[in-house]
Structure formats: C-alpha cells, structure tokens
Write a protein that holds these residues in place. Sequence first.
Motif, PDB file in Angstrom:
ATOM      1  N   ASP B  10      21.425 -13.518   7.334  1.00  0.00           N
ATOM      2  CA  ASP B  10      21.285 -12.000   6.964  1.00  0.00           C
ATOM      3  C   ASP B  10      20.372 -11.659   5.826  1.00  0.00           C
ATOM      4  OD1 ASP B  10      22.481 -13.794   4.952  1.00  0.00           O
ATOM      5  OD2 ASP B  10      24.600 -12.678   4.835  1.00  0.00           O
ATOM      6  N   GLY B  11      20.679 -10.629   5.340  1.00  0.00           N
ATOM      7  CA  GLY B  11      19.514 -10.000   4.453  1.00  0.00           C
ATOM      8  C   GLY B  11      18.664  -9.247   4.988  1.00  0.00           C
ATOM      9  N   PRO B  12      17.788  -8.506   4.307  1.00  0.00           N
ATOM     10  CA  PRO B  12      16.925  -7.461   5.162  1.00  0.00           C
ATOM     11  C   PRO B  12      16.070  -8.084   6.059  1.00  0.00           C
ATOM     12  CG  PRO B  12      16.087  -7.902   2.562  1.00  0.00           C
ATOM     13  CD  PRO B  12      17.551  -8.592   2.896  1.00  0.00           C
ATOM     14  N   ALA B  13      15.774  -7.445   7.042  1.00  0.00           N
ATOM     15  CA  ALA B  13      14.609  -7.787   8.270  1.00  0.00           C
ATOM     16  C   ALA B  13      13.011  -8.197   7.574  1.00  0.00           C
ATOM     17  CB  ALA B  13      14.702  -7.085   9.219  1.00  0.00           C
ATOM     18  N   HIS B  14      12.804  -7.309   6.685  1.00  0.00           N
ATOM     19  CA  HIS B  14      11.469  -7.276   6.191  1.00  0.00           C
ATOM     20  C   HIS B  14      11.268  -7.035   4.681  1.00  0.00           C
ATOM     21  CE1 HIS B  14       7.110  -7.260   6.439  1.00  0.00           C
ATOM     22  NE2 HIS B  14       7.256  -6.016   5.692  1.00  0.00           N
ATOM     23  N   LEU B  15      10.513  -7.465   3.826  1.00  0.00           N
ATOM     24  CA  LEU B  15      10.236  -7.195   2.594  1.00  0.00           C
ATOM     25  C   LEU B  15       9.051  -7.195   2.233  1.00  0.00           C
ATOM     26  CD1 LEU B  15      13.144  -9.517   0.942  1.00  0.00           C
ATOM     27  CD2 LEU B  15      13.173  -6.883   0.952  1.00  0.00           C
ATOM     28  N   ASP B  16       8.628  -6.450   1.130  1.00  0.00           N
ATOM     29  CA  ASP B  16       7.023  -6.275   0.585  1.00  0.00           C
ATOM     30  C   ASP B  16       7.311  -6.249  -0.985  1.00  0.00           C
ATOM     31  OD1 ASP B  16       5.091  -6.196   2.393  1.00  0.00           O
ATOM     32  OD2 ASP B  16       5.955  -4.256   3.067  1.00  0.00           O
ATOM     33  N   TRP B  17       6.220  -6.716  -1.517  1.00  0.00           N
ATOM     34  CA  TRP B  17       6.362  -7.039  -3.103  1.00  0.00           C
ATOM     35  C   TRP B  17       6.335  -5.634  -3.472  1.00  0.00           C
ATOM     36  CZ3 TRP B  17       7.643 -11.560  -4.316  1.00  0.00           C
ATOM     37  CH2 TRP B  17       7.292 -12.699  -3.845  1.00  0.00           C
ATOM     38  N   PRO B  18       7.261  -5.190  -4.453  1.00  0.00           N
ATOM     39  CA  PRO B  18       7.405  -3.916  -5.398  1.00  0.00           C
ATOM     40  C   PRO B  18       5.951  -3.955  -6.046  1.00  0.00           C
ATOM     41  CG  PRO B  18       9.476  -4.880  -5.439  1.00  0.00           C
ATOM     42  CD  PRO B  18       8.437  -6.030  -4.919  1.00  0.00           C
ATOM     43  N   GLN B  19       5.524  -2.680  -6.420  1.00  0.00           N
ATOM     44  CA  GLN B  19       4.249  -2.671  -7.209  1.00  0.00           C
ATOM     45  C   GLN B  19       4.151  -3.657  -8.429  1.00  0.00           C
ATOM     46  OE1 GLN B  19       3.079   1.382  -8.417  1.00  0.00           O
ATOM     47  NE2 GLN B  19       1.117   0.662  -8.358  1.00  0.00           N
ATOM     48  N   ALA B  20       5.059  -3.602  -9.453  1.00  0.00           N
ATOM     49  CA  ALA B  20       5.229  -4.668 -10.488  1.00  0.00           C
ATOM     50  C   ALA B  20       5.075  -5.855 -10.008  1.00  0.00           C
ATOM     51  CB  ALA B  20       6.398  -4.234 -11.360  1.00  0.00           C
ATOM     52  N   ALA B  21       5.878  -6.326  -9.138  1.00  0.00           N
ATOM     53  CA  ALA B  21       5.807  -7.743  -8.699  1.00  0.00           C
ATOM     54  C   ALA B  21       4.484  -8.094  -8.070  1.00  0.00           C
ATOM     55  CB  ALA B  21       7.016  -8.084  -7.594  1.00  0.00           C
ATOM     56  N   ALA B  22       4.030  -7.320  -7.406  1.00  0.00           N
ATOM     57  CA  ALA B  22       2.574  -7.411  -6.817  1.00  0.00           C
ATOM     58  C   ALA B  22       1.593  -7.864  -7.827  1.00  0.00           C
ATOM     59  CB  ALA B  22       2.226  -6.317  -6.106  1.00  0.00           C
ATOM     60  N   ALA B  23       1.680  -7.144  -9.125  1.00  0.00           N
ATOM     61  CA  ALA B  23       0.941  -7.516 -10.004  1.00  0.00           C
ATOM     62  C   ALA B  23       1.045  -9.032 -10.415  1.00  0.00           C
ATOM     63  CB  ALA B  23       0.830  -6.615 -11.405  1.00  0.00           C
ATOM     64  N   GLU B  24       2.503  -9.309 -10.494  1.00  0.00           N
ATOM     65  CA  GLU B  24       2.710 -10.581 -11.144  1.00  0.00           C
ATOM     66  C   GLU B  24       2.371 -11.633 -10.246  1.00  0.00           C
ATOM     67  OE1 GLU B  24       6.725 -11.594 -12.754  1.00  0.00           O
ATOM     68  OE2 GLU B  24       7.156  -9.587 -12.506  1.00  0.00           O
ATOM     69  N   VAL B  25       2.531 -11.350  -8.829  1.00  0.00           N
ATOM     70  CA  VAL B  25       2.095 -12.353  -7.791  1.00  0.00           C
ATOM     71  C   VAL B  25       0.510 -12.670  -7.776  1.00  0.00           C
ATOM     72  CG1 VAL B  25       1.384 -12.484  -5.351  1.00  0.00           C
ATOM     73  CG2 VAL B  25       3.869 -11.761  -6.071  1.00  0.00           C
ATOM     74  N   ARG B  26      -0.256 -11.329  -7.972  1.00  0.00           N
ATOM     75  CA  ARG B  26      -1.600 -11.643  -8.250  1.00  0.00           C
ATOM     76  C   ARG B  26      -2.079 -12.695  -9.316  1.00  0.00           C
ATOM     77  NH1 ARG B  26      -1.951  -6.376  -6.534  1.00  0.00           N
ATOM     78  NH2 ARG B  26      -1.923  -5.590  -8.612  1.00  0.00           N
ATOM     79  N   GLU B  27      -1.425 -12.516 -10.690  1.00  0.00           N
ATOM     80  CA  GLU B  27      -1.602 -13.025 -11.812  1.00  0.00           C
ATOM     81  C   GLU B  27      -1.162 -14.473 -11.756  1.00  0.00           C
ATOM     82  OE1 GLU B  27      -0.829 -14.733 -15.800  1.00  0.00           O
ATOM     83  OE2 GLU B  27       0.913 -14.022 -14.381  1.00  0.00           O
ATOM     84  N   ALA B  28       0.102 -14.693 -10.810  1.00  0.00           N
ATOM     85  CA  ALA B  28       0.336 -16.215 -10.606  1.00  0.00           C
ATOM     86  C   ALA B  28      -0.505 -16.839  -9.934  1.00  0.00           C
ATOM     87  CB  ALA B  28       1.681 -16.348 -10.055  1.00  0.00           C
TER      88      ALA B  28
END
Lengths: 435, 169
Positions: B10-28
Amino acid sequence: MSRGPLLFRDIDTPRLAALETYRGLGGYEALAATLGLKSPDECIEIVKASGLRGRGGAGFPCGLKWSFVPKNSPKPRYIVCNADESEPGTFKDRELMEKNPHLLIEGMILAGYAIGSHCGYIYLRGEFEYIQRILDRALAEARSAGLVGADVFGTGYAFELHTHLGAGAYICGEETALLSSLEGYRGQPRLKPPFPAVEGLYACPTVVNNVETLMNVPHILKNGGAWYRQWGTEKSPGTKVLSVSGPVKRPGNYEIPLGLPLRTLIDSPEYCGGMRDGLKVKGVIPGGSSVPLLPASELDTGLDYESMNAVGTFLGSGGVIVIDDHTCMVDALWNITRFYEHESCGKCTPCREGTYWMSEILERLEHGAGRETDVALLEDVADNILGKSFCALGDAAAMPVQGMLKHFRAEFEYHVQHRRCLVNRRRQSLEEVTA
Amino acid sequence: MSHAPVMPLDGPAHLDWPQAAAAEVREAIARFPVARSAVLPLLWIAQRTWGWVPPAALRLVASTLELPEPEVFGIATFYTMFNLRPIGRHHLQVCMTLSCSLMGADRLFRHLEHRLGVGHGGTTADGRFTLRRVECLAACGGGPCMQVGFDYHENLDESKVDALLEALK
C-alpha cells in the motif's frame, strides 16, 4: 568535582559543547601546537610512544594502525570515527560526544593530519540522531572559526568532516561492515586482508578509530607520549572510560587509570559504591556482552588489557555489566544470545545458524524443557562458531556461552535435572505482573 | 539481519521530494565522492518527510541515486530503524537487552502491553502509540530505558511510564 583525570576532567562543565567554552579550557591548543609545527610522521611516533590502544574493543595499538597507511599511495585517504557504540553494556561514547563534541572534532583533524587525510566521517548509530545534531552544530562553529575546511588554522592544510547516521544494526560497529554501510550497501563485513589501512572506504587507505581513542589524541599530541604513561600499566597505558550497569548503587561512566581492580570500581564510594538492595555480585561481564564473564572470585583482577587476558577474558569496550546473586545465569545468557541471533548479519553460516540454535537450546533450558544432552550441545555449537565465522560477531556470540559454561556449568545442569531456575528474581517479578 | 516485516503493497503510487527535502537530498549527496553513499541519509529524509518509508519512497530513493530498486529495498530491510509500514504518532522502543533486563525491562514491557492493549510491533487503535522491543540503546547505566522517537527516557518504572504516556498526546 572532576570525574576523571583526562577525558572526564571537564565533562560536566556547563556549555562545554560550545566552541568558546571548549577553547577557554585549552581546547584546540593541541591543533595549534601541531599543524605545521610537527610532521605527520612525528605525530604518529608520539602516539606510538604513548602506547594508546584502541578503545572500541580490540585494543589494537593506535599509532601502529596509523603507520600502516601507505605513504605514497596516489589515492585519497580517509579517517573514519566509529561512533556506532552498539556493544551491549557500553554507553561511554554517547556521553563523551553529547557533552564534548569539539574534543572529537579536534581528535579527528589531528588523526587526519597524521595519516595525510583531507576528509573524515563520523559514523553514528541511528539512535544517536540527537548527537548528530550536537556534532553538526559544533562542526558548523568549527568551520566558521576556520578550524575545519579548506585552510585549517591558516596552515594550508585542508580537512573536511561530515557526520553520518546508521539505521539500526549492531554489525556496523565492525569496521569493515561500517565501511560497507558508509558506502551505501547493507552493513555486512568484508574479508581482511586487505585491512582498511590499505583498502578501506572506496578501496582507499582508511583508518577507523573509536570515539574514545580519537578523544585521547589531542591530549597526547599536546603533552607527549611519556606524559600519557603516568596513568595505567606498561602494556595498557592511560585511562579508560568504563560504563557500569546492573544493580550497583551508582551505575554510570567512570574514567579510571587502567589497572584499577574491578572490585574497587564496583565497591569504592568514589565509583559505584557497592551493590544495591542487599544484593551480592555473582559475576561481572567486564568488556561488553561479547566477552566471557568473570565469577565473583576474580573481582581482584586489574582492569587492563593484559590482566583481563590472564583470567580468560577481555577489557573490550569497557562495558561492565554486574550480575547479582539473585539472577539466573541461564536466563541472563539466553538474553545475550538472543541479541546475537537478532544482530547476526546473515552472511556466514556458523554465525547465522549457530546463534539461532544456541538461542533455541537456552530457551528450552530456561523453560524447563532441557534435554540431558543440551549443555554439551550448547558447548559444541559455541565451539563450532568460535574462530569459524566470517567476522568477530560469531566469536562475540560464542565467548559469553563458553565463559558461562566454564564458571556456572552446574547451574545449567540444574536446569536440566530440576526443570527450573536455581534463583531468578526477574522471573518472580514477571509472574507478579502476569498473575 | 533484521527481522523485517513483509513489504506492504500500500501507500501512495508515486512520490516526489518536497522542496525543503530536495535541498537536503542535494546536500546529502554532496557530502560523498560516490552518490550511492547517500542511500541511508536519503532513506532518513524520506522517513522524516512521510513518517514512514512507503514503497514509492524506496523507488524515489532508487531513482534519485540511479540505483536498481531491489538494491534499495534490500538495504532498507537490512536496517531495523526504517519503518516500512505506517506507525503511531509516538514510537515507544523499549530496550530489552541484559543491563536493562536486569533492572526490570521485562516487567516494564509487560506493563506497557497491558496499558496499551498491543504487543510488540502493534499500534494502538487511535494511532497514538506503536510499541516495540528493541536491542541495546547504549543507555545501560540508566536501565530500564526507552526511546520515544529519538528521545531517551532512562531509569524508568511503571509510574514514570504512566506519566510519560499521559504527556504524549
């Protein structure tokens, strides 16, 4: 009041985690006195002369480990701090990092300088998320002050440092599993050799040191190897932070000069102040749950690497678990063995299967369903794990079993014959709750 | 080797990084010379963002790092701290290893089971609490101990736990 001579000297100073407080107490003086003034080789020689041994559990000489990094490798080198602190009974690195993060950062920079590394990682166990925040805050301060970054202290030496959070796996405290995890794989161990000093992170020369080991480094480089030897013994110089747990009056972390008798640690008012509730010591696990326990008759043994080895156990990580006379040893060992069954990474058969079967046998014994052959079978399974597993986790699971059977075999046989515990205060409390 | 639950579908079919998380992802990712090293940091960001790590988040981590999806599934199931199914608002993780056990962890866990009406891995019907037995939390001197989310609570007994449950809404 100071809680120890070295790492715990200032540990309870308010706001020690702030750069200003740390510097006010002499912090980063070792860095100032080393970078550009002593060569990396001189640093390694000083640490060698101090006799500092790895404080994570293995006790390997730190300077010697550093000297294994090849001098002319064209590859980048890495310094990695093992802050996974996952050995049951051990909780020293948590307090050290929580209260004095800059000492670890200073130790990492100095270790990096000594081995010619420009990049370091601090690998924290997943549960230490709040410590990652503390360390990241301290790192940000150190970066602003020019202590970490492209030009450390204006000496031209570049050093970057990052924190990294694990996600719940005891095995990641094993250094090669830690490196696998840091590379983004399942945290499973790799064969040694090659040792990390030659082929570690990303197949580059890497030194992995425990938190406490690295925190000793600034003190040693500032004051010298001979100075460090004012504490401890010839083969175990310096101090060690011991984490004491179990039914003692004052459990907690204590920094002791190596060689202090175990009895003093437990009974002295300066340390744990004796047992609580009129209980007596039945046995003590001196170095984290992976090492064989000592019976009460061995309490006069010194807490140092060689004295512990002489009585068939290890100083290990310094996680001292005190077991009282109202505790059932079968029950206690079953608890320990369940831990290793849960944490076995599944890579090799002796550990994956052996830890499972040892738990099965102990569960039978504890529940009064033990068979005549079970004690011998338990011993046989342990003997067939020890030295035959891929990494040290298998040994860690086998040694407590061997230690228990060596000193308390009669209690296991009692379980087979009488189908119940000789003593078990925990079972009584369980029954009260479930009645 | 964690005893991971069977992967839910179950759970959502598709997810994208929200804006704040996307910045954290790039930094990581920027912290490492090899992007793959950011797999645990990205799984943590996903868990912080969605409260758990649904299959769509595992696929998102895989596509972000250009890793095969089964690799990321294999990693997420190896470690015990990624919630692969939804959990309650407060995650009660009671240490059951020897030092805590010597100080009464078993009794404390039984008490929590009775109080909450759920066992190991269970979530209360109101979605407030998930109860779990865990192994050593490195708080042995303060046993019995429990982590609620990432917060440590040490030297616990029944009355302290009751007061804590009251405070956790």
